[in-house]
Design a protein around this motif. Structure first.
Motif, PDB file in Angstrom:
ATOM      1  N   UNK A   1     -54.336 -20.671  -0.966  1.00 57.31           N
ATOM      2  CA  UNK A   1     -53.334 -21.595  -0.500  1.00 57.31           C
ATOM      3  C   UNK A   1     -51.993 -20.881  -0.521  1.00 57.31           C
ATOM      4  N   UNK A   2     -51.013 -21.540   0.065  1.00 53.02           N
ATOM      5  CA  UNK A   2     -49.726 -20.898   0.279  1.00 53.02           C
ATOM      6  C   UNK A   2     -48.631 -21.839  -0.206  1.00 53.02           C
ATOM      7  N   UNK A   3     -47.537 -21.254  -0.683  1.00 58.26           N
ATOM      8  CA  UNK A   3     -46.347 -22.042  -1.011  1.00 58.26           C
ATOM      9  C   UNK A   3     -45.222 -21.568  -0.107  1.00 58.26           C
ATOM     10  N   UNK A   4     -44.507 -22.520   0.499  1.00 54.78           N
ATOM     11  CA  UNK A   4     -43.423 -22.128   1.389  1.00 54.78           C
ATOM     12  C   UNK A   4     -42.366 -23.193   1.483  1.00 54.78           C
ATOM     13  N   UNK A   5     -41.275 -22.825   2.137  1.00 55.37           N
ATOM     14  CA  UNK A   5     -40.179 -23.769   2.361  1.00 55.37           C
ATOM     15  C   UNK A   5     -40.269 -24.289   3.793  1.00 55.37           C
ATOM     16  N   UNK A   6     -40.029 -25.591   3.959  1.00 59.96           N
ATOM     17  CA  UNK A   6     -39.970 -26.177   5.296  1.00 59.96           C
ATOM     18  C   UNK A   6     -38.617 -25.793   5.897  1.00 59.96           C
ATOM     19  N   UNK A   7     -38.669 -25.000   6.978  1.00 56.26           N
ATOM     20  CA  UNK A   7     -37.400 -24.507   7.548  1.00 56.26           C
ATOM     21  C   UNK A   7     -37.105 -25.075   8.938  1.00 56.26           C
ATOM     22  N   UNK A   8     -38.043 -25.796   9.528  1.00 49.18           N
ATOM     23  CA  UNK A   8     -37.792 -26.341  10.858  1.00 49.18           C
ATOM     24  C   UNK A   8     -38.961 -27.176  11.316  1.00 49.18           C
ATOM     25  N   UNK A   9     -38.923 -27.588  12.578  1.00 49.61           N
ATOM     26  CA  UNK A   9     -40.024 -28.379  13.125  1.00 49.61           C
ATOM     27  C   UNK A   9     -40.048 -28.208  14.639  1.00 49.61           C
ATOM     28  N   UNK A  10     -41.146 -28.631  15.245  1.00 51.37           N
ATOM     29  CA  UNK A  10     -41.237 -28.589  16.711  1.00 51.37           C
ATOM     30  C   UNK A  10     -41.781 -29.925  17.219  1.00 51.37           C
ATOM     31  N   UNK A  11     -41.478 -30.203  18.483  1.00 46.37           N
ATOM     32  CA  UNK A  11     -41.941 -31.418  19.132  1.00 46.37           C
ATOM     33  C   UNK A  11     -42.840 -31.027  20.297  1.00 46.37           C
TER      34      UNK A  11
ATOM     35  N   UNK B   1     -45.132 -31.496  13.202  1.00 43.70           N
ATOM     36  CA  UNK B   1     -45.409 -30.061  13.072  1.00 43.70           C
ATOM     37  C   UNK B   1     -44.210 -29.355  12.456  1.00 43.70           C
ATOM     38  N   UNK B   2     -44.372 -28.836  11.259  1.00 39.89           N
ATOM     39  CA  UNK B   2     -43.278 -28.212  10.515  1.00 39.89           C
ATOM     40  C   UNK B   2     -43.439 -26.687  10.500  1.00 39.89           C
ATOM     41  N   UNK B   3     -42.302 -25.989  10.476  1.00 39.60           N
ATOM     42  CA  UNK B   3     -42.307 -24.523  10.364  1.00 39.60           C
ATOM     43  C   UNK B   3     -42.149 -24.168   8.890  1.00 39.60           C
ATOM     44  N   UNK B   4     -43.062 -23.337   8.398  1.00 39.69           N
ATOM     45  CA  UNK B   4     -43.093 -22.989   6.973  1.00 39.69           C
ATOM     46  C   UNK B   4     -42.796 -21.501   6.784  1.00 39.69           C
ATOM     47  N   UNK B   5     -41.830 -21.236   5.918  1.00 40.61           N
ATOM     48  CA  UNK B   5     -41.497 -19.852   5.531  1.00 40.61           C
ATOM     49  C   UNK B   5     -42.061 -19.642   4.123  1.00 40.61           C
ATOM     50  N   UNK B   6     -43.067 -18.757   3.979  1.00 40.24           N
ATOM     51  CA  UNK B   6     -43.616 -18.529   2.632  1.00 40.24           C
ATOM     52  C   UNK B   6     -42.521 -18.075   1.663  1.00 40.24           C
ATOM     53  N   UNK B   7     -42.612 -18.487   0.404  1.00 37.78           N
ATOM     54  CA  UNK B   7     -41.602 -18.060  -0.571  1.00 37.78           C
ATOM     55  C   UNK B   7     -41.727 -16.547  -0.776  1.00 37.78           C
ATOM     56  N   UNK B   8     -40.586 -15.861  -0.973  1.00 37.10           N
ATOM     57  CA  UNK B   8     -40.626 -14.377  -1.043  1.00 37.10           C
ATOM     58  C   UNK B   8     -41.560 -13.835  -2.120  1.00 37.10           C
ATOM     59  N   UNK B   9     -41.715 -14.549  -3.238  1.00 40.86           N
ATOM     60  CA  UNK B   9     -42.524 -13.983  -4.322  1.00 40.86           C
ATOM     61  C   UNK B   9     -44.013 -13.907  -3.976  1.00 40.86           C
ATOM     62  N   UNK B  10     -44.444 -14.544  -2.886  1.00 43.31           N
ATOM     63  CA  UNK B  10     -45.849 -14.404  -2.458  1.00 43.31           C
ATOM     64  C   UNK B  10     -46.061 -13.161  -1.594  1.00 43.31           C
ATOM     65  N   UNK B  11     -44.972 -12.571  -1.097  1.00 44.13           N
ATOM     66  CA  UNK B  11     -45.053 -11.344  -0.287  1.00 44.13           C
ATOM     67  C   UNK B  11     -45.900 -11.538   0.977  1.00 44.13           C
ATOM     68  N   UNK B  12     -45.831 -12.731   1.561  1.00 43.15           N
ATOM     69  CA  UNK B  12     -46.460 -13.004   2.852  1.00 43.15           C
ATOM     70  C   UNK B  12     -45.338 -12.937   3.893  1.00 43.15           C
ATOM     71  N   UNK B  13     -45.518 -12.169   4.949  1.00 38.50           N
ATOM     72  CA  UNK B  13     -44.383 -11.944   5.845  1.00 38.50           C
ATOM     73  C   UNK B  13     -44.287 -12.942   6.999  1.00 38.50           C
ATOM     74  N   UNK B  14     -45.410 -13.496   7.460  1.00 38.36           N
ATOM     75  CA  UNK B  14     -45.324 -14.330   8.662  1.00 38.36           C
ATOM     76  C   UNK B  14     -45.187 -15.817   8.333  1.00 38.36           C
ATOM     77  N   UNK B  15     -44.473 -16.524   9.195  1.00 34.86           N
ATOM     78  CA  UNK B  15     -44.335 -17.973   9.076  1.00 34.86           C
ATOM     79  C   UNK B  15     -45.536 -18.649   9.711  1.00 34.86           C
TER      80      UNK B  15
END
Lengths: 89, 89, 89, 89, 89
Positions: B1-11, B24-38
């Motif tokens: 599973x992934x932890x991230x911040x909700x940074x936007x959305x699309x319609x 539909x929300x855009x998720x930016x993984x938190x930096x400490x997980x070292x996952x690069x793609x949203x």
């Protein structure tokens, strides 16, 4: 499957009903696997911080652990005791 | 599973019938997980922009959230309150 | 699917009940596939250290090997004898 | 899920029976998602070259679109109209 | 889904029973997809070395090709004839 160290955990109060009662652990893959990203996994075996664990991902994390209807995509399914030809740290 | 911040959305107005009613929300993984793609995830818990959330991916996003027949491969399934040994920002 | 060399193994005493009786092998993908990370796979064909094997990942590792209810996401499903236009080492 | 631009398409005459009637589009993820590789997705909503679309991957692409028995692992399931806090180009 | 060139094959005599009768091909993704790693895929359409093919991965490779019980996670499901706005070489 993946082997990693339990390095932390998170708490979520507001979550899907099918997740209630689960512990969410942060897993750092062991360096010898050369996997760079950490993952979050539900604990199924009573693992603690610092232990080296075996992780199942995907549908195996739900179906293999009696949680078929839970939104879980990664689970700790074993504690690693020792490795042959593998550096666990 | 992934932890991230909700940074936007699309319609999306024109979409598969089984997706109607979803956000539909855009998720930016938190930096400490070292996952690069949203990723894009469907919201199941009423998350807002800026919140730190737990994401389930794959079949777990459908089956674990009562949306077995929807073309959804990622869902927000919890709001993270706090982390132990994990920097959430 | 993936081709790799069996380079090690791990032992887990405390594990999910559905995993009992399985051997967990460490797989190093062959260099010509250009896959950088190693994986852990359950052995279904009696593979030994140093052998070049075929790996199935995801639900195929459970369903294709008669282990539908086990938390397994990768399995050794064949021993590679030879390659055409492929360097196996 | 993924958001990308439809940048091309391919034609396949000799294919599995369960794929007949599908259009295969080439999708370039939008730069703000930081996903580097393109994917091929089956069109379920009548998308054209240049449109920004929502993609479902994995079993969701089959089951969520009424194609349970087709060998499809990615599908265009919506046309994106607008984004909040997200650059779509 | 993925598009790639068939660049080689492998032979496995000792393998899971559900794999008997399958051909295992080595696939090199076409450069314009910007996917770096090669994969192994079971041939479902009679593809030969040098042909450009369409690949389905995950459960789609089993379920979409009438091999529900085989440990297969990638299959060649079509031969690509031509591309629009896509360099196939």
């Amino acid at each position: 499957m993946l082997i990693g160290k339990v390095v932390g955990s998170v708490v979520s109060t507001r979550k899907c009903d099918n997740l209630v009662g689960n512990k969410f652990m942060i897993i750092e893959p062991i360096p010898s696997l050369k996997v760079t990203s950490r993952i979050v996994a539900v604990d199924k075996v009573g693992a603690g911080i610092g232990e080296i664990v075996l992780i199942a991902q995907g549908s195996a994390a739900r179906i293999g652990c009696g949680d078929e209807k839970a939104p879980i995509d990664a689970a700790i399914v074993g504690i690693i005791d020792e490795g042959q030809n593998l550096d666990l740290e």
